[in-house]
Design a protein around this motif. Structure first.
Motif, PDB file in Angstrom:
ATOM      1  N   ARG A 253     -16.208 -50.608 -25.285  1.00 57.39           N
ATOM      2  CA  ARG A 253     -17.911 -50.550 -25.348  1.00 57.39           C
ATOM      3  C   ARG A 253     -18.405 -49.195 -25.394  1.00 57.39           C
ATOM      4  O   ARG A 253     -19.494 -49.097 -25.867  1.00 57.39           O
ATOM      5  N   ALA A 254     -17.911 -48.096 -24.964  1.00 55.33           N
ATOM      6  CA  ALA A 254     -18.583 -46.892 -24.861  1.00 55.33           C
ATOM      7  C   ALA A 254     -18.391 -46.453 -26.457  1.00 55.33           C
ATOM      8  O   ALA A 254     -19.172 -45.537 -26.867  1.00 55.33           O
ATOM      9  N   HIS A 255     -17.294 -46.764 -27.063  1.00 54.12           N
ATOM     10  CA  HIS A 255     -17.252 -45.899 -28.387  1.00 54.12           C
ATOM     11  C   HIS A 255     -16.625 -47.045 -29.518  1.00 54.12           C
ATOM     12  O   HIS A 255     -15.442 -47.138 -29.508  1.00 54.12           O
ATOM     13  N   PRO A 256     -17.818 -47.805 -29.826  1.00 51.17           N
ATOM     14  CA  PRO A 256     -17.221 -48.854 -30.780  1.00 51.17           C
ATOM     15  C   PRO A 256     -16.748 -48.590 -31.968  1.00 51.17           C
ATOM     16  O   PRO A 256     -15.727 -49.418 -32.646  1.00 51.17           O
ATOM     17  N   ASP A 257     -16.881 -47.390 -32.415  1.00 52.06           N
ATOM     18  CA  ASP A 257     -15.919 -46.868 -33.471  1.00 52.06           C
ATOM     19  C   ASP A 257     -14.407 -46.962 -33.479  1.00 52.06           C
ATOM     20  O   ASP A 257     -13.871 -47.070 -34.501  1.00 52.06           O
ATOM     21  N   ILE A 258     -13.918 -46.950 -32.165  1.00 49.86           N
ATOM     22  CA  ILE A 258     -12.729 -46.819 -32.036  1.00 49.86           C
ATOM     23  C   ILE A 258     -11.903 -47.977 -32.468  1.00 49.86           C
ATOM     24  O   ILE A 258     -10.832 -48.239 -32.514  1.00 49.86           O
ATOM     25  N   ALA A 259     -12.514 -49.071 -32.640  1.00 47.49           N
ATOM     26  CA  ALA A 259     -12.091 -50.630 -32.996  1.00 47.49           C
ATOM     27  C   ALA A 259     -11.273 -50.395 -34.205  1.00 47.49           C
ATOM     28  O   ALA A 259     -10.271 -51.021 -34.299  1.00 47.49           O
TER      29      ALA A 259
ATOM     30  N   VAL B  93     -11.316 -37.251 -21.409  1.00 42.94           N
ATOM     31  CA  VAL B  93     -10.368 -37.792 -20.709  1.00 42.94           C
ATOM     32  C   VAL B  93     -11.086 -38.069 -19.235  1.00 42.94           C
ATOM     33  O   VAL B  93     -10.561 -38.724 -18.700  1.00 42.94           O
ATOM     34  N   ASN B  94     -12.336 -37.646 -18.972  1.00 44.07           N
ATOM     35  CA  ASN B  94     -12.825 -38.150 -17.748  1.00 44.07           C
ATOM     36  C   ASN B  94     -13.362 -39.492 -17.657  1.00 44.07           C
ATOM     37  O   ASN B  94     -13.878 -40.199 -16.887  1.00 44.07           O
ATOM     38  N   GLU B  95     -13.262 -40.220 -19.008  1.00 48.26           N
ATOM     39  CA  GLU B  95     -13.710 -41.632 -19.033  1.00 48.26           C
ATOM     40  C   GLU B  95     -12.417 -42.437 -18.999  1.00 48.26           C
ATOM     41  O   GLU B  95     -12.758 -43.841 -18.987  1.00 48.26           O
TER      42      GLU B  95
END
Length: 891
Positions: free
Chosen positions: A220-226, A235-237
């Motif tokens: 949800r935070a990085h939609p492009d990783i789909a 790393v802190n996420e």
């Protein structure tokens, strides 16, 4: 002729000219020195995987900064299709990046044939930026963006930012790799913490749920990783990691339990209190694993991105894991192949946000009363949400409200499973996919009274009270049923509870009035059809997987009559025989679409029927992934689209699909597609019109009749006999040698050289052979049919005719069996085939004779070669043979 800042396009004649006049000047304009540009002659060649093979490859340029390659470029000749080389470049970048533990230094690759230049993220097939030849001029927006990303300064800034932020790398792995990791985790828990298999699974579910939540948050935070196979995030996420645990161990010895799991339980309890959720975990539940075991499991899973392995696999992880490690064959009652789920959800044709005359909108509700882990419900939720997104007259807020209404009030599921509580896993899956788990109940949906049992907890009692209020609404409460009832489960009258349940079912009795008698038992799959009739509103639709034995078997005529009385049959879609191979269920199935009759409604209109070849076989029983699996999935997707298009055309009355429509009277007895849609010997008219000599099989051969001379009574014989084995490739071989008295058959039949032997069960696979001379005197059981050609008929031609696809297909249609088609002599006798003319007959027979001679010569040559080698080197000495006899391992 076109010109950009580097050259004219008429200079491009080959790959070398593209490099000389364009690429070299481009790299200079991007600010790179000669020392930063590694040409092809100096680049290391690596082996890149291409499907199941690998091949050496290296690009034309590698661009480095601080001694590390940051991006690569591959030049191609003018006119070459650049997309053909994406896999090579991406694979090369992967091979370099895999050398680094927590970094991916190679960020991009570029493909260019001079006329077109494409920029890609290193691990994606989606182009970031495409420039034409004319775009390479100062001030052009695309070229400015290209330089911003790939210039020396642009790459230096990216490297600087990455060095300031630590990253965690996750990989999308294959289902086979995920299964292996899950199995390792389960065994680790089972062994290290001395738990039972069931308890270990329950603890694993808690841990993996936290992992899935962590991955969902990243998506949800990085939609492009789909669309990426390798994912790099700050790393802190990442909350699910060994590093996160170790940073908090000083405050609490088991932070995954006391922090993450506790936060999850608190969130869930708040939702349960306001009625938005049903229980997944107990309010005071803990992760009952040692900190060391938890850390080991987390370390095993932290680098695998689970939430987006494959769009088709989201929400199927628990089913896969259950199938692989816990429930084995029993999972057949829960697991439905993903393509069957997709087809069923689309055939439901859910109505969403339909504008009514009064200005309000109506959305249909859906039920699966044996929902298992929620596969159908997850899929139909997604289908309904996609339809909401297509309602262009709604505002974004109105769409969100409608989606929320669907999730909370339109999706219903029930499952009886207790060990483990399958309903809770279904809620978990729904929670991960947008919810809908608030109306999934743990209960026996076949109990029309929804009785409270002595061992029901207070919470289960409350659930049952809610369910009872729903299901006892007069006139039904749902619009659509989408389901796959258990194939094998049976209710009987040996227990008071099941006897009481059976008493409520019309199908549990036979006869009328004074002659009405109770059946001792009834298959739950039949009971579910009657139960769904109660729960559907008039005109409501049922889409259910059903055993073809029920659609066509003689034992189920009364049940089919029940269906015709209570429902309109809209469609029967046959599934391949291997559709449920993953469940280890050897049963032929179909999808049945029924519509509950309204009061006074009679008659049966035409029915849509379709024989699927690929839907369902995309879920193989083996765990190892093979290249054919991707192809089967593609074929299944295409077939789903075809079925949906044809069914929609049928509903609109389009005559173009007449080949898939049968009249209503055709289902007055059997309902299976094989019996109603397809006709045996269907090509006879064509053969006769073409002038072929068409003949019944019984006119070509004589059935071998057995007497005391060529049959063995196994109750009276202690002779050794050798079984004849007839292979699917059409050849016979010697099978096991046994004492006749040890056979499970009362009679065995002796075959003679030249006999044609057909396996009754394997006939449609081509299991038919001519008995060779060396197997004269072998025996077969009554599961084989033996015949001999009539005078003047060559057995080789008969053998080959019987093994043709046309003959096997007609035998399949002539045979009456469903799951295990058994061909009988009367089926063979009625098989109609075209005979070749004498010239073709002789050519076929001669070709087979030559093949037989060559095969015999091949056997003799191999035998001679072996003798030469063993004799020359003394490799068949007595001592070696004695060792083999004394110590060979058991078979």
């Amino acid at each position: 002729m076109t010109q950009n800042k580097f050259c004219n396009d008429n200079v491009f004649t080959n790959e070398a000219s593209v490099e000389t006049f364009f690429i070299n000047r481009l790299l200079e304009d991007l600010g790179y020195s000669d020392q930063q540009i590694i040409p092809k002659t100096s680049i290391q060649e690596l082996r890149i995987s291409r499907g199941s093979r690998s091949a050496p490859y290296k690009p034309d340029y590698a661009i480095q900064l601080d001694g590390t390659v940051r991006w690569v470029l591959d030049a191609k000749a003018p006119g070459e299709e650049l997309t053909n080389y994406i896999g090579q470049c991406s694979g090369y970048c992967l091979m370099i990046n895999q050398r680094y533990r927590n970094a991916n230094p190679v960020r991009y690759f570029v493909l260019s044939n001079g006329f077109y230049t494409q920029l890609y993220n290193w691990d994606s097939e989606e182009v970031i930026l495409e420039l034409s030849f004319a775009d390479f001029v100062d001030g052009n927006e695309k070229y400015n963006r290209f330089k911003q990303i790939l210039s020396n300064d642009g790459i230096a800034n990216m490297v600087s930012q990455n060095q300031q932020v630590q990253h965690h790398i996750l990989y999308k792995k294959t289902l086979e790799e995920v299964n292996a990791a899950f199995a390792w985790c389960h065994q680790q828990i089972y062994k290290k913490d001395a738990m039972s298999q069931s308890a270990a699974f329950e603890e694993f579910v808690k841990v993996v749920f936290l992992k899935l939540l962590s991955d969902r948050k990243l998506l949800r935070a990085h939609p492009d990783i789909a669309n990426r196979t390798v994912i790099e995030v700050p790393v802190n996420e990442v909350k699910f990691s060994k590093k996160w645990i170790e940073e908090r161990e000083a405050d609490t010895p088991n932070p995954l339990d006391t922090i993450q799991f506790r936060e999850l339980l608190n969130d869930l309890e708040r939702e349960i209190l306001v009625g938005n959720k049903k229980r997944i975990f107990e309010p005071n539940e803990r992760i009952l694993l040692s900190p060391e075991t938890i850390k080991g499991v987390v370390e095993k899973l932290e680098d695998i991105f689970l939430f987006g392995i494959d769009a088709d696999l989201n929400g199927r992880l628990f089913e896969t894991f259950l199938n692989a490690t816990m429930r084995g064959k029993d999972l057949g009652q829960f697991f439905t192949p993903r393509s069957v789920v997709k087809l069923g959800a689309k055939l439901a044709r859910m109505k969403v946000g339909v504008l009514l005359d009064n200005g309000s909108r109506y959305t249909e509700s859906v039920l699966d009363a044996c929902c298992g882990t929620g596969g159908f419900l997850i899929e139909v939720l997604g289908e309904m949400w996609r339809k909401v997104d297509s309602l262009n007259t709604l505002t974004l807020a109105e769409k969100d409200a409608l989606k929320n209404e669907i999730a909370l009030r339109k999706i219903f599921g029930v499952d009886v499973g207790r060990e483990p509580a399958i309903a809770r896993i279904a809620r978990m899956n729904m929670y991960l996919h947008g919810d809908g788990g608030s109306s999934i109940f743990q209960a026996d949906a076949l109990d029309k009274q929804v009785r409270i049992l002595p061992n029901d907890s207070l919470e289960i009692q409350q659930e049952k009270n809610q369910l009872r209020a729903l299901v006892q609404q007069p006139g039904g409460f749902v619009d659509v049923v989408l389901t796959n009832p258990p194939f094998a489960k049976t209710y009987d009258r040996t227990t008071a509870n099941e006897a009481a349940i059976l008493d409520e079912y019309e199908l549990a009795f036979s006869g009328e009035g004074a002659r009405r008698t109770a059946r001792n038992s009834l298959k739950s799959s039949l009971m579910f059809i009657e139960r769904y009739y109660d729960l559907l509103k008039p005109g409501g639709r049922m889409i259910t997987v059903i055993d073809d034995g029920i659609l066509g078997g003689d034992d189920y005529r009364r049940f089919r009559q029940f269906i015709r009385e209570k429902f309109i049959v809209r469609a029967v879609i046959s599934l391949p025989g291997d559709a449920f191979q993953r469940s280890l269920a050897r049963v032929k199935t179909s999808i049945l679409i029924l519509e509950k009759r309204r009061n006074g409604e009679t008659g049966q209109p035409s029915v849509f029927m379709y024989p699927c070849r690929y839907v369902g076989i995309d879920d193989p029983s083996r765990q190892r992934v093979l290249p054919i699996d991707r192809e089967n999935r593609r074929r299944a997707e295409e077939e789903i689209a075809t079925v949906l298009t044809h069914y929609e055309a049928f509903l609109q009355g389009d005559p173009s699909v007449a080949d898939y429509v049968v009249s209503g009277d055709r289902i007055s007895d059997r309902m299976d597609v094989k019996s109603c849609l397809l006709k045996p010997n269907r090509n006879v008219d064509q053969w006769e019109a073409a002038g072929r000599n068409v003949i019944k099989f019984s006119e070509l051969v004589d059935l071998v009749e057995f007497s005391e001379n060529n049959a063995i009574d196994t109750r009276e014989s202690d002779d050794f006999v050798t079984y004849l084995r007839v292979r699917y490739d059409g050849f016979a071989e010697a099978g096991d040698e046994i004492l006749a008295s040890d056979s499970t058959y009362s009679r065995l039949y002796i075959v003679s050289a030249g006999d044609i032997v057909l396996s009754n069960i394997g006939a449609t696979y081509g299991s038919c052979a001519i008995v060779p001379a060396e197997l004269d005197g072998c025996v077969v059981t009554n599961e084989f049919t033996i015949f001999r050609p009539k005078e003047g008929v060559d057995p080789r031609v008969i053998w080959m005719l019987l093994r043709t696809p046309e003959a096997r297909a007609n035998l399949l249609l002539l045979a009456t069996g469903i799951s295990r088609t058994r061909v009988k002599w009367e089926n063979l006798a009625n098989l109609i085939l075209p005979l070749p003319d004498p010239e073709i007959t002789e050519r076929v027979a001669q070709a087979i004779r030559e093949a037989e001679e060559m095969e015999q010569a091949s056997i003799e040559l191999r035998h001679n070669a072996r003798e030469i080698l063993e004799t020359h080197l003394d490799l068949a000495n007595n001592e070696a043979n004695d060792i083999l006899l004394a110590f060979k391992p058991p078979r």
